[in-house]
Structure formats: C-alpha cells, structure tokens
Design a protein around this motif. Structure first.
Motif, PDB file in Angstrom:
ATOM      1  N   LYS A 104      10.007   1.670   3.104  1.00  0.00           N
ATOM      2  CA  LYS A 104      11.035   0.656   3.313  1.00  0.00           C
ATOM      3  C   LYS A 104      11.274   0.422   4.795  1.00  0.00           C
ATOM      4  O   LYS A 104      11.944  -0.523   5.185  1.00  0.00           O
ATOM      5  CB  LYS A 104      12.348   1.103   2.646  1.00  0.00           C
ATOM      6  CG  LYS A 104      12.251   1.219   1.135  1.00  0.00           C
ATOM      7  CD  LYS A 104      11.881  -0.107   0.478  1.00  0.00           C
ATOM      8  CE  LYS A 104      11.763   0.024  -1.038  1.00  0.00           C
ATOM      9  NZ  LYS A 104      11.289  -1.227  -1.673  1.00  0.00           N
ATOM     10  N   ASP A 105      10.717   1.285   5.607  1.00  0.00           N
ATOM     11  CA  ASP A 105      10.882   1.180   7.056  1.00  0.00           C
ATOM     12  C   ASP A 105       9.613   0.564   7.634  1.00  0.00           C
ATOM     13  O   ASP A 105       8.525   1.127   7.501  1.00  0.00           O
ATOM     14  CB  ASP A 105      11.115   2.576   7.642  1.00  0.00           C
ATOM     15  CG  ASP A 105      11.390   2.536   9.139  1.00  0.00           C
ATOM     16  OD1 ASP A 105      11.276   1.453   9.741  1.00  0.00           O
ATOM     17  OD2 ASP A 105      11.715   3.589   9.697  1.00  0.00           O
ATOM     18  N   ASN A 106       9.737  -0.599   8.286  1.00  0.00           N
ATOM     19  CA  ASN A 106       8.546  -1.282   8.809  1.00  0.00           C
ATOM     20  C   ASN A 106       8.394  -1.123  10.315  1.00  0.00           C
ATOM     21  O   ASN A 106       7.627  -1.850  10.938  1.00  0.00           O
ATOM     22  CB  ASN A 106       8.590  -2.773   8.447  1.00  0.00           C
ATOM     23  CG  ASN A 106       9.763  -3.490   9.120  1.00  0.00           C
ATOM     24  OD1 ASN A 106      10.643  -2.859   9.690  1.00  0.00           O
ATOM     25  ND2 ASN A 106       9.770  -4.810   9.026  1.00  0.00           N
ATOM     26  N   LYS A 107       9.090  -0.170  10.914  1.00  0.00           N
ATOM     27  CA  LYS A 107       9.027  -0.038  12.371  1.00  0.00           C
ATOM     28  C   LYS A 107       7.662   0.433  12.850  1.00  0.00           C
ATOM     29  O   LYS A 107       7.336   0.275  14.020  1.00  0.00           O
ATOM     30  CB  LYS A 107      10.109   0.906  12.875  1.00  0.00           C
ATOM     31  CG  LYS A 107       9.921   2.372  12.506  1.00  0.00           C
ATOM     32  CD  LYS A 107      11.058   3.214  13.068  1.00  0.00           C
ATOM     33  CE  LYS A 107      10.886   4.687  12.730  1.00  0.00           C
ATOM     34  NZ  LYS A 107      11.986   5.505  13.270  1.00  0.00           N
ATOM     35  N   HIS A 108       6.874   1.014  11.964  1.00  0.00           N
ATOM     36  CA  HIS A 108       5.526   1.441  12.349  1.00  0.00           C
ATOM     37  C   HIS A 108       4.470   0.430  11.922  1.00  0.00           C
ATOM     38  O   HIS A 108       3.280   0.745  11.905  1.00  0.00           O
ATOM     39  CB  HIS A 108       5.213   2.817  11.777  1.00  0.00           C
ATOM     40  CG  HIS A 108       5.980   3.914  12.433  1.00  0.00           C
ATOM     41  ND1 HIS A 108       5.889   4.181  13.782  1.00  0.00           N
ATOM     42  CD2 HIS A 108       6.876   4.799  11.933  1.00  0.00           C
ATOM     43  CE1 HIS A 108       6.685   5.196  14.081  1.00  0.00           C
ATOM     44  NE2 HIS A 108       7.290   5.580  12.976  1.00  0.00           N
ATOM     45  N   LEU A 109       4.902  -0.778  11.564  1.00  0.00           N
ATOM     46  CA  LEU A 109       3.976  -1.847  11.216  1.00  0.00           C
ATOM     47  C   LEU A 109       4.152  -2.997  12.195  1.00  0.00           C
ATOM     48  O   LEU A 109       5.165  -3.093  12.891  1.00  0.00           O
ATOM     49  CB  LEU A 109       4.233  -2.329   9.782  1.00  0.00           C
ATOM     50  CG  LEU A 109       4.035  -1.275   8.689  1.00  0.00           C
ATOM     51  CD1 LEU A 109       4.498  -1.815   7.344  1.00  0.00           C
ATOM     52  CD2 LEU A 109       2.578  -0.832   8.611  1.00  0.00           C
ATOM     53  N   TYR A 110       3.149  -3.875  12.269  1.00  0.00           N
ATOM     54  CA  TYR A 110       3.207  -4.999  13.187  1.00  0.00           C
ATOM     55  C   TYR A 110       4.387  -5.918  12.834  1.00  0.00           C
ATOM     56  O   TYR A 110       4.653  -6.157  11.662  1.00  0.00           O
ATOM     57  CB  TYR A 110       1.903  -5.799  13.091  1.00  0.00           C
ATOM     58  CG  TYR A 110       1.879  -7.021  13.970  1.00  0.00           C
ATOM     59  CD1 TYR A 110       1.430  -6.930  15.283  1.00  0.00           C
ATOM     60  CD2 TYR A 110       2.344  -8.244  13.506  1.00  0.00           C
ATOM     61  CE1 TYR A 110       1.427  -8.054  16.095  1.00  0.00           C
ATOM     62  CE2 TYR A 110       2.346  -9.357  14.318  1.00  0.00           C
ATOM     63  CZ  TYR A 110       1.880  -9.254  15.610  1.00  0.00           C
ATOM     64  OH  TYR A 110       1.903 -10.359  16.421  1.00  0.00           O
ATOM     65  N   PRO A 111       5.129  -6.471  13.807  1.00  0.00           N
ATOM     66  CA  PRO A 111       4.948  -6.281  15.252  1.00  0.00           C
ATOM     67  C   PRO A 111       5.770  -5.142  15.850  1.00  0.00           C
ATOM     68  O   PRO A 111       5.607  -4.801  17.011  1.00  0.00           O
ATOM     69  CB  PRO A 111       5.415  -7.625  15.814  1.00  0.00           C
ATOM     70  CG  PRO A 111       6.504  -8.039  14.895  1.00  0.00           C
ATOM     71  CD  PRO A 111       6.093  -7.561  13.530  1.00  0.00           C
ATOM     72  N   LEU A 112       6.671  -4.517  15.033  1.00  0.00           N
ATOM     73  CA  LEU A 112       7.572  -3.507  15.578  1.00  0.00           C
ATOM     74  C   LEU A 112       6.832  -2.272  16.061  1.00  0.00           C
ATOM     75  O   LEU A 112       7.338  -1.537  16.908  1.00  0.00           O
ATOM     76  CB  LEU A 112       8.617  -3.121  14.527  1.00  0.00           C
ATOM     77  CG  LEU A 112       9.575  -4.239  14.080  1.00  0.00           C
ATOM     78  CD1 LEU A 112      10.557  -3.716  13.040  1.00  0.00           C
ATOM     79  CD2 LEU A 112      10.332  -4.799  15.280  1.00  0.00           C
ATOM     80  N   MET A 113       5.624  -2.034  15.543  1.00  0.00           N
ATOM     81  CA  MET A 113       4.855  -0.868  15.974  1.00  0.00           C
ATOM     82  C   MET A 113       4.555  -0.911  17.465  1.00  0.00           C
ATOM     83  O   MET A 113       4.313   0.126  18.087  1.00  0.00           O
ATOM     84  CB  MET A 113       3.545  -0.785  15.198  1.00  0.00           C
ATOM     85  CG  MET A 113       2.631  -1.973  15.416  1.00  0.00           C
ATOM     86  SD  MET A 113       0.956  -1.760  14.769  1.00  0.00           S
ATOM     87  CE  MET A 113       0.254  -0.612  15.941  1.00  0.00           C
ATOM     88  N   LEU A 114       4.566  -2.109  18.070  1.00  0.00           N
ATOM     89  CA  LEU A 114       4.236  -2.259  19.481  1.00  0.00           C
ATOM     90  C   LEU A 114       5.449  -2.124  20.395  1.00  0.00           C
ATOM     91  O   LEU A 114       5.349  -2.318  21.602  1.00  0.00           O
ATOM     92  CB  LEU A 114       3.560  -3.612  19.715  1.00  0.00           C
ATOM     93  CG  LEU A 114       2.236  -3.787  18.962  1.00  0.00           C
ATOM     94  CD1 LEU A 114       1.691  -5.194  19.155  1.00  0.00           C
ATOM     95  CD2 LEU A 114       1.214  -2.757  19.414  1.00  0.00           C
TER      96      LEU A 114
END
Length: 390
Positions: A104-114
């Motif tokens: 449920k956490d998308n911080k490690h997916l694009y674009p937040l991963m950058l």
C-alpha cells in the motif's frame, strides 16, 4: 560486477551489488532512452488494425534499419502501468511479482523512489538503481518528461531536470488559459489538453537546443544519459496533422501512432547526424487496447472490477491483457553489442542491454514476464498478477 541474487526490501524484489566500480578503458557514448507512452508493437498494430497490411510493417522496419535502428519484435512491458514499468527501468528489474506481499506504500516505486531520502536508503543497503550506476560511472543523468515525474519536487538526487524548457517562453495561450482557469478539470475533460503534451512538443521540435544544452552543461559531451518520457501515442490523441485536437472525431490512436513512428524516424535521423556514436532506445512503457477507445476515456479502466474474477485474472478478457502488454521496442547500438549480448525484449532487460553495451558489463537478464498491477485508486491496488504466456 558482483551482482548478487534478488533481495527483498520494503516488499520489493531488488538487485543488490557490492563494490560496484567503474570499468577501465571505456569509450563513453551518450545514451538517449526515449519512452513513448502506450505505443504497441508493429505486429500488434497490425492485429488491432492500426497498420493495414504486413507489407507496411516490412517497409517500416527497413526505414528503421536505414537509420541504423534495430526493431525488436514480440517485446512486452514489465507491467501494465507506467509507474510500475518505469520502476522496472530504474531498478533494472521487476520489483514486484505474483509472490510479492500486497503493498500500500508506493514510496519505493516511480516516481517517489527517486526522492533523495528514498534513494539514500536504497544506497545504504547497496541496492541497485539506475541513477546510482550512472553516477558511479561518471554519467550525467538528464530527465525530460511530462508533469508526472520526479522533477516536480525539490528532492531529486543525481538527476538534472530540463526545467528551463517549461517556462512561459514556450507556453501556448491555450496552456496559459488552462493553467489559470478555476475549471481545470472541466477544461481538461473537454479539451483533453495537458501541459505534459506541450513539453513533448517542445522536445521533439527543439532537439538541437537540447543537444546544445547538454554540450554546454557537461564537462564531457559524451557522458550523458537522457531519459525522455513522451505522451504520444497515449491519449489525448493527435489528429492527422499530428496536432492535439479537441474534436474527438478528428483525432484517434491511429493518427497518434503514425505520428509516433514519424517522430522515431526523425529523431533517429537527427541523432545520427548530431551524435552518431550515441546509443538510442525507442520504447513503450505498456501497450494499448484500441477497441476500448469507443466507450472509455482511458485504458486504465480495463484494470478495475472486471480484471479479477474469484481471485484470478479474468480469462474472458485475456486478449486485452496481451494487447496491453505488447510494446514497441527498438535500439540503435554497435553491431558488436548485438552480437555479444542477448536481444532484450522487455523494459528492464533493455536498460541492462544498454548498460552492458555502454559500460562493458555483463548484467544477466530477467525472465521475460509481464505483470498486471493496479491504479492506486483501484480496489485491487497492491496486488500483482503474472500474465501467462500464450
């Protein structure tokens, strides 16, 4: 290069490396990775009646070959959504598969991963990311994209953003109106217009300015990695003259697809003249289901309530899944790279091929799988399904 097995970090399957060092005696080449959003393969365009006959496909392949660009048939995207496919490019790997825990956490997916903090955590754990590899090898990383990209924030690390190309000097009156109106959603719905498309037009029409800027900003003109995310042929569609048109009957996927082909041929011709040693990638992030345009405003609704039936992918719409997975994929690289390296047929393997070619690495390929994920607003968000081969 001490590449280890995949490890689990924040519910993702990521590659890990230790003591990742620069290679010696490498002839640096500029790399242009140009993504065409929602562009299906030539063979899939024939299946969906976008290309009328197989002879046209052969002619297009010959035109690409004339520009030293190798078309790679039967290519698929790692995922059905942009945020996941781009994650696979920046991780050099499919970060989620059917065995992954629901997320449920998308911080490690694009674009937040950058984001700087997220990249710092990945670096601390010796996890591979494209920005890190490029930085380690003395490459400048330039990003040119639409508004949904890491350059919207101030926490970007190791990435140079082409922000100077989005000021009012290049802004149309329509865009100024769009930006200032209080009825933004209504205007967007009626006109199907977004400043992302204006950015695409600027890049395509000002290639010389882009390459001149690279030469000016860089200490070495041959150590640049340029990632470009263009919206064509994704909707809103272009008309026959390759202009955005508010009248739906004058614009469609077929016209947009033809315009994208012309863009690829024109860019290949330009770079062959201006930067003949450069490595080029023209690739899509996912495919398209053309028939859905008749009754839906966006392809992503395919992946909602009718996607999953009793916990499994709905077999009744399997053809739509395959259409969505099929992508345009072509590469310009020296013959010795194609002779030595296995031909890549998905997003993550393509970036590995380019790094293997440019830096003399020997990164092994993933399995050529396509995974189906979901939009953050969808009830199935967090689940991932593997699309079985035909």
């Amino acid at each position: 290069n001490n590449i280890q097995n995949q490890v689990d970090e924040s519910n993702l399957n990521l590659l890990k490396f230790d003591n990742f060092s620069n290679n010696d005696v490498i002839k640096k080449r500029n790399i242009y990775f140009i993504l065409f959003d929602g562009m299906i393969s030539l063979e899939n365009a024939y299946q969906q009646n976008i290309i009328s006959d197989k002879e046209t496909i052969l002619k297009l392949k010959k035109k690409l070959e004339k520009q030293k660009v190798k078309y790679i048939p039967n290519s698929i995207s790692n995922y059905n959504f942009t945020y996941l496919s781009l994650s696979s490019i920046f991780y050099l790997n499919s970060p989620l598969n059917e065995r992954s825990p629901e997320y449920k956490d998308n911080k490690h997916l694009y674009p937040l991963m950058l984001d700087k903090k997220n990249l710092a955590k990945l670096d601390k754990n010796n996890l591979i990311t494209l920005p890190k590899i490029l930085s380690n090898n003395g490459y400048n990383f330039y990003y040119f994209g639409n508004k949904w990209n890491p350059c919207n924030g101030d926490n970007v690390n190791n990435i140079n953003c082409f922000k100077e190309f989005s000021n009012n000097k290049y802004t149309s009156l329509l865009e100024i109106f769009y930006q200032r109106t209080l009825l933004v959603s209504l205007v967007k719905k009626i006109l199907r217009y977004d400043n992302a498309e204006n950015s695409s037009f600027y890049f395509l029409n000002n290639l010389k300015n882009v390459t001149d800027t690279l030469s000016t900003k860089s200490n070495n003109k041959d150590n640049n990695f340029v990632f470009v995310h263009l919206m064509t042929p994704h909707d809103p569609y272009l008309d026959k003259s390759c202009n955005y048109n508010a009248l739906a009957k004058l614009a469609n996927y077929s016209y947009s697809y033809s315009c994208a082909i012309d863009n690829i041929l024109n860019m290949a011709d330009f770079f062959n003249k201006e930067d003949p040693e450069a490595l080029l990638v023209f690739q899509a992030d996912h495919g398209w289901v053309v028939k859905l345009d008749n009754n839906r405003s966006h392809q992503d609704y395919l992946y909602s309530e009718e996607t999953v039936f009793k916990g499994k992918l709905n077999k009744n719409i399997k053809n739509e899944f395959y259409y969505r997975s099929s992508i345009f994929n072509s590469i310009k690289a020296p013959d010795n790279c194609f002779n030595k390296k296995k031909i890549p047929k998905n997003n993550s393997n393509t970036i590995k091929f380019i790094l293997n070619c440019a830096l003399n690495y020997n990164l092994s390929y993933d399995e050529n799988n396509h995974y189906i994920g979901f939009d953050p607003k969808d009830q199935n968000y967090g689940r991932v399904f593997k699309l079985q081969s035909k």
